[in-house]
Design an enzyme around this catalytic site. Structure first.
Site, PDB file in Angstrom:
ATOM      1  N   TYR A  52      23.496 -19.660   2.454  1.00 49.23           N
ATOM      2  CA  TYR A  52      24.218 -20.775   1.832  1.00 49.23           C
ATOM      3  C   TYR A  52      24.070 -22.062   2.643  1.00 49.23           C
ATOM      4  CZ  TYR A  52      27.976 -23.596  -0.088  1.00 49.23           C
ATOM      5  OH  TYR A  52      28.681 -24.617  -0.668  1.00 49.23           O
ATOM      6  N   TRP A  60      23.580 -26.731   2.227  1.00 50.07           N
ATOM      7  CA  TRP A  60      23.102 -27.867   1.450  1.00 50.07           C
ATOM      8  C   TRP A  60      21.660 -28.245   1.774  1.00 50.07           C
ATOM      9  CZ3 TRP A  60      25.655 -32.376  -1.144  1.00 50.07           C
ATOM     10  CH2 TRP A  60      26.759 -31.965  -1.889  1.00 50.07           C
TER      11      TRP A  60
HETATM   12  P1  PGD Z   1      25.332 -28.453   6.335  1.00 54.17           P
HETATM   13  O1  PGD Z   1      25.789 -29.129   7.576  1.00 54.17           O
HETATM   14  O2  PGD Z   1      24.997 -29.311   5.163  1.00 54.17           O
HETATM   15  O3  PGD Z   1      26.548 -27.489   5.965  1.00 54.17           O
HETATM   16  O4  PGD Z   1      28.190 -26.163   4.720  1.00 54.17           O
HETATM   17  P2  PGD Z   1      26.607 -26.288   4.923  1.00 54.17           P
HETATM   18  O5  PGD Z   1      26.118 -25.071   5.619  1.00 54.17           O
HETATM   19  O6  PGD Z   1      25.940 -26.684   3.657  1.00 54.17           O
HETATM   20  O7  PGD Z   1      24.145 -27.458   6.680  1.00 54.17           O
HETATM   21  C1  PGD Z   1      22.854 -27.621   6.193  1.00 54.17           C
HETATM   22  C2  PGD Z   1      21.872 -27.272   7.305  1.00 54.17           C
HETATM   23  O8  PGD Z   1      20.554 -27.280   6.759  1.00 54.17           O
HETATM   24  C3  PGD Z   1      21.859 -28.289   8.440  1.00 54.17           C
HETATM   25  O9  PGD Z   1      22.070 -27.643   9.663  1.00 54.17           O
HETATM   26  C4  PGD Z   1      20.441 -28.903   8.385  1.00 54.17           C
HETATM   27  O10 PGD Z   1      19.897 -29.209   9.646  1.00 54.17           O
HETATM   28  C5  PGD Z   1      19.632 -27.821   7.713  1.00 54.17           C
HETATM   29  N1  PGD Z   1      18.472 -28.313   6.972  1.00 54.17           N
HETATM   30  C6  PGD Z   1      18.362 -29.473   6.301  1.00 54.17           C
HETATM   31  N2  PGD Z   1      17.145 -29.548   5.711  1.00 54.17           N
HETATM   32  C7  PGD Z   1      16.489 -28.413   6.012  1.00 54.17           C
HETATM   33  C8  PGD Z   1      15.192 -27.908   5.673  1.00 54.17           C
HETATM   34  O11 PGD Z   1      14.425 -28.511   4.947  1.00 54.17           O
HETATM   35  N3  PGD Z   1      14.849 -26.680   6.152  1.00 54.17           N
HETATM   36  C9  PGD Z   1      15.687 -25.975   6.941  1.00 54.17           C
HETATM   37  N4  PGD Z   1      15.264 -24.777   7.343  1.00 54.17           N
HETATM   38  N5  PGD Z   1      16.923 -26.430   7.287  1.00 54.17           N
HETATM   39  C10 PGD Z   1      17.315 -27.633   6.817  1.00 54.17           C
HETATM   40  C11 PGD Z   1      28.905 -27.031   3.900  1.00 54.17           C
HETATM   41  C12 PGD Z   1      30.164 -26.303   3.397  1.00 54.17           C
HETATM   42  O12 PGD Z   1      31.179 -26.304   4.411  1.00 54.17           O
HETATM   43  C13 PGD Z   1      30.725 -26.903   2.181  1.00 54.17           C
HETATM   44  S1  PGD Z   1      29.619 -27.345   0.912  1.00 54.17           S
HETATM   45  C14 PGD Z   1      32.047 -27.022   1.971  1.00 54.17           C
HETATM   46  S2  PGD Z   1      32.657 -27.850   0.600  1.00 54.17           S
HETATM   47  C15 PGD Z   1      33.047 -26.404   2.839  1.00 54.17           C
HETATM   48  N6  PGD Z   1      34.111 -27.280   3.176  1.00 54.17           N
HETATM   49  C16 PGD Z   1      34.966 -26.955   4.152  1.00 54.17           C
HETATM   50  C17 PGD Z   1      36.307 -27.489   4.258  1.00 54.17           C
HETATM   51  O13 PGD Z   1      36.773 -28.269   3.422  1.00 54.17           O
HETATM   52  N7  PGD Z   1      37.043 -27.115   5.314  1.00 54.17           N
HETATM   53  C18 PGD Z   1      36.617 -26.243   6.228  1.00 54.17           C
HETATM   54  N8  PGD Z   1      37.418 -25.913   7.255  1.00 54.17           N
HETATM   55  N9  PGD Z   1      35.380 -25.726   6.146  1.00 54.17           N
HETATM   56  C19 PGD Z   1      34.544 -26.034   5.154  1.00 54.17           C
HETATM   57  N10 PGD Z   1      33.285 -25.485   5.115  1.00 54.17           N
HETATM   58  C20 PGD Z   1      32.383 -25.653   3.981  1.00 54.17           C
END
Ligand code: PGD
Length: 773
Positions: A119, A121
């Site tokens: 999972y 983004w």
């Molecule tokens: P990101 O930081 O977007 O967080 O959680 P999510 O895991 O989506 O992580 C994406 C990762 O992908 C980054 O580390 C980035 O470096 C990597 N990445 C980007 N592009 C690429 C690529 O092309 N290839 C590879 N291999 N890696 C790549 C988000 C999630 O957190 C979400 S959506 C929500 S809504 C939640 N919200 C909460 C909240 O409200 N409160 C708490 N306490 N916790 C939450 N967690 C959730």
């Protein structure tokens, strides 16, 4: 034409690119990347600064790495995961080791031994989408255990099909901003319509227009009511009334408003009779004839601590003006999170607004930039994932439960399911050590499987908890096409700079692995990544032509820049239903909006009753737990970055103070704790502690603090406390509990804590530095 993937030919000009948080132009100046907002964007966000400052940061992963213990002793060393050192290896060594391990796990345990939910983004771009790549690769090997639903709106995603026919009906198929600006007289927003959230859209957001629409609504005379603990959740300029119920008590407020609509004879009875099922039973609950307690303003006021008169007058306004009700996703990221979006839907039904322009319900308006916007007539295709032969899945937020208790039964949406016994976890494009709850528990869980593989562009906490870390390119280091269903433009994402170190595209990594495992033809489909990008465009061009629409050929698109999509108003199933409830009945058991759900009644869940019912949460100020932990912490989305992405970038670090995340609290809570603005504090409860810098402000309500998510988890031992996060990640504090047996969704938004001043030395944040020198 500029060749796809040819960095050199784009170096001397400002290429086009996009991200989940905005479109921009960029160019390389030697080894430096310069970016500037795209001319398509009237109100750009500074998050794009993270890209320019992050692309050559030392936090990037430059080479493949293998954890020393895994290299020497394989799975026997799994207890060291997360605290071992890493050894840099050549690509061939890393890929040979990984191919061997995949062969072993698939051979011994089959697809049910591999968790590929992965999972996250990741980044914009329809081809180089990391989850799609990992899923396609694992499918080529026979499949994988997947995850369902999202951390964003997991409770609603399971609930809404039962009560509104689909999730999209209340999230995507909502009133357009144009309708709101023209017709809405009162916007009551539970949880706000936060600008920082609307600034983000998965797949890309070419231009930021949300604030402009809110201003337009205000200038047309719309009144706004912000219901929530944080003033920042609705644009200052529109001068909303601010109601601050105790966090976690919005359900009581909504039920009290419903009771008042009945008492003030403002229920649209024709609507609830014709279009809803179960109102009579719910009315009995409101009147108290079922449980002896009348649910009115007085009742709600005692629970949520809003003045009775304010509740009465708000109910009156909702019943007598063109009212749009919104409920942010954040309200359902709490135990019993299914109840709030359901109750907001019922309120909208009781006012008779559903299906009418500018009225009704818009769940998650402003939660993401695409909600409330028109959609592409011919959407851009995704990279095909292939077929997953494995039927096992988990609700996404149950990852730690699955790893800790293989073979255990759990309930989910009417089923009893069994957690699979996962031996290998494969993650690309997500950061569970940011997004999951109770991170110390997640550490234990991640020490259970034999092998953890992560593709990452940076040394996130998740990469640090892996055995094999493969360096992935950032989107600016490759060519792709950015598109989202509700975005205005199709955007060429031109490679702006050469890959850093030995970073490779996920596709190329998987192609080489597939070659070693004998599935190259299935995985690559006989194409290189540049050929795929072009093929996906040409496929879309063909579909445009079938629909009698034209678009430039690939060369012209690549050369000339963003293509303005042909958009149409979103289909609105609730509007169609209201116009003809027999021909267009909803996909619910009754065919109507379900105020009472017989399906959910049959599930017989004590934590998700058949109609919204006030049950006091555990993590709230009105309960016993608040005697030990008297501050309600809101752990919401950050302002300076997208989730945890590029936490080391300049926009993100601008939002930190003294290198740590900022926790906001009210002066009335800071004073008795002798806290002054800028102090180092320990935020803690019985699950863990983190350090943060305090900001004292009246923009949060009393007894509430706000510590956003996204600071990379940095566990270090601090004398007297054991292991704490020295950086300020709130997920060391949150409970790893599902919303209910219905959705089993993330409950990370709300948690009770104490905050105390810390005057002893604390180690500096290390997590933005690579784990190996
Ligand atoms: P990101 O930081 O977007 O967080 O959680 P999510 O895991 O989506 O992580 C994406 C990762 O992908 C980054 O580390 C980035 O470096 C990597 N990445 C980007 N592009 C690429 C690529 O092309 N290839 C590879 N291999 N890696 C790549 C988000 C999630 O957190 C979400 S959506 C929500 S809504 C939640 N919200 C909460 C909240 O409200 N409160 C708490 N306490 N916790 C939450 N967690 C959730």
């Amino acid at each position: 034409m500029t060749a796809v993937g040819d960095a050199a030919s784009t170096a001397d000009r400002w290429g086009h690119h996009t991200s989940h948080f905005g479109s921009f132009r960029g160019r390389a100046d030697g080894d430096r990347l310069q970016v500037r907002p795209h001319e398509c964007d009237p109100e750009p966000y500074d998050l794009i600064d993270n890209i320019a400052s992050g692309v050559r940061h030392e936090a990037r992963v430059t080479r493949p790495h293998v954890r020393r213990g895994w290299l020497e002793r394989g799975a026997q060393s799994k207890d060291l995961r997360g605290r071992d050192e890493f050894v840099a290896v050549d690509w061939d060594v890393a890929l040979d080791l990984l191919a061997g391990e995949l062969r072993r796990v698939y051979g011994e345990f089959g697809a049910a031994g591999v968790f590929g939910g992965s999972y996250g983004w990741s980044s914009a771009g329809r081809f180089h989408h990391a989850q799609t790549q990992v899923h396609r690769f694992l499918n080529s090997l026979g499949g994988y255990v997947r995850s369902v639903n999202t951390y964003s709106s997991g409770a609603s995603e399971v609930l809404m099909p039962h009560v509104a026919g689909s999730h999209d009906a209340v999230i995507k198929q909502i009133n357009s901003w144009e309708d709101l600006a023209e017709h809405t007289e009162l916007l009551v927003s539970f949880g706000g319509v936060a600008s920082k959230n609307g600034a983000v859209n998965p797949g890309g957001i070419t231009s930021h227009v949300q604030n402009g629409w809110l201003r337009k609504m205000a200038s047309n005379g719309c009144r706004f009511v912000l219901v929530g603990p944080l003033r920042d959740d609705l644009l200052d300029e529109i001068e909303a009334d601010w109601l601050t119920p105790l966090p976690g008590s919005d359900l009581a407020l909504m039920i009290g408003l419903a009771g008042e609509l009945v008492l003030q004879d403002l229920v649209d009875r024709d609507f609830v009779d014709r279009y809803c099922s179960g109102f009579a039973e719910f009315e009995d609950y409101l009147s108290g004839s079922t449980d002896g307690t009348a649910k009115d303003a007085r009742w709600a006021s005692k629970i949520c601590r809003i003045e009775e008169s304010d509740i009465r007058s708000l109910a009156h306004a909702m019943g007598t003006s063109a009212t749009m009700i919104t409920c942010s996703y954040s309200l359902q990221r709490i135990r019993h999170g299914e109840q709030m979006p359901w109750m907001a839907l019922i309120l909208a039904a009781m006012t008779g607004g559903i299906g009418r322009p500018g009225r009704g319900y818009a769940h998650g308006l402003g939660a993401m930039g695409g909600n409330g916007k028109r959609e592409a007539v011919v959407p851009f295709p995704s990279f095909p994932q292939g077929v997953n032969e494995c039927s096992d899945f988990i609700p996404v937020a149950r990852i730690a439960d699955m790893l800790l208790a293989p073979g255990a039964d759990y309930e989910y949406n009417g089923e009893v399911r069994t957690y699979p016994d996962v031996k290998l976890v494969y993650w690309a494009g997500g950061n569970p050590f940011h997004h999951h709850q109770n991170l110390f528990r997640l550490q234990e869980a991640f020490r259970k499987p034999d092998t953890v593989v992560v593709h990452e562009s940076a040394w996130t906490s998740t990469a640090r908890h892996a055995d094999i870390v493969l360096p992935a390119t950032m989107s600016v280091e490759r060519s792709d096409i950015g598109a989202a269903r509700n975005d205005s433009h199709l955007m060429p994402m031109q490679q702006l700079i050469a890959p850093y170190g030995e970073a490779r595209d996920d596709f190329d990594i998987f192609a080489d692995l597939a070659g070693r495992l004998g599935t190259a033809a299935t995985y690559t489909g006989g194409r290189t990544s540049d050929e795929w990008v072009r093929a996906m465009y040409e496929h879309w061009l063909g579909r445009m032509s079938d629909a009698d629409m034209t678009a430039p050929d690939f060369e012209s698109f690549w050369q000339d820049g963003p293509f303005e999509m042909v958009l149409r108003p979103i289909r609105r199933t609730l509007e169609e239903f209201v116009s003809d409830p027999v021909a267009n009945k909803l996909n619910t058991r009754s065919g109507k909006i379900e105020i009472v759900s017989e399906v959910i009644r049959e599930f017989d869940y004590d934590d998700c009753p058949p109609h919204p019912t006030w049950t006091a949460p555990v993590e709230w100020l009105g309960g016993r737990r608040a005697e030990s932990f008297p501050i309600h912490l809101i752990a919401n989305q950050p302002d300076g970055k997208l989730h945890s992405q590029l936490d080391f970038g300049s926009a993100s670090t601008r939002h930190k103070r003294n290198g740590r995340e900022v926790v906001r609290m009210h002066p009335a809570d800071a004073a008795p704790r002798s806290l002054a603005d800028g102090d180092l504090v320990r935020v803690w409860n019985d699950r863990g502690s983190c350090f943060a810098t305090v900001e004292v402000t009246e923009r949060v309500m009393r007894s509430v603090a706000r510590l956003p998510t996204g600071a990379w988890f940095d566990p270090q031992v601090v004398g007297g406390l054991g292991t704490v996060c020295v950086h300020g990640n709130p997920n060391v504090l949150t409970a790893d509990t599902g919303t209910s047996r219905l959705a089993q969704a993330c409950t990370g938004q709300h948690v009770l804590v104490e905050i105390t001043k810390w005057e002893d030395p604390v180690p500096p944040v290390q997590v933005h530095r690579p784990p190996t020198p």
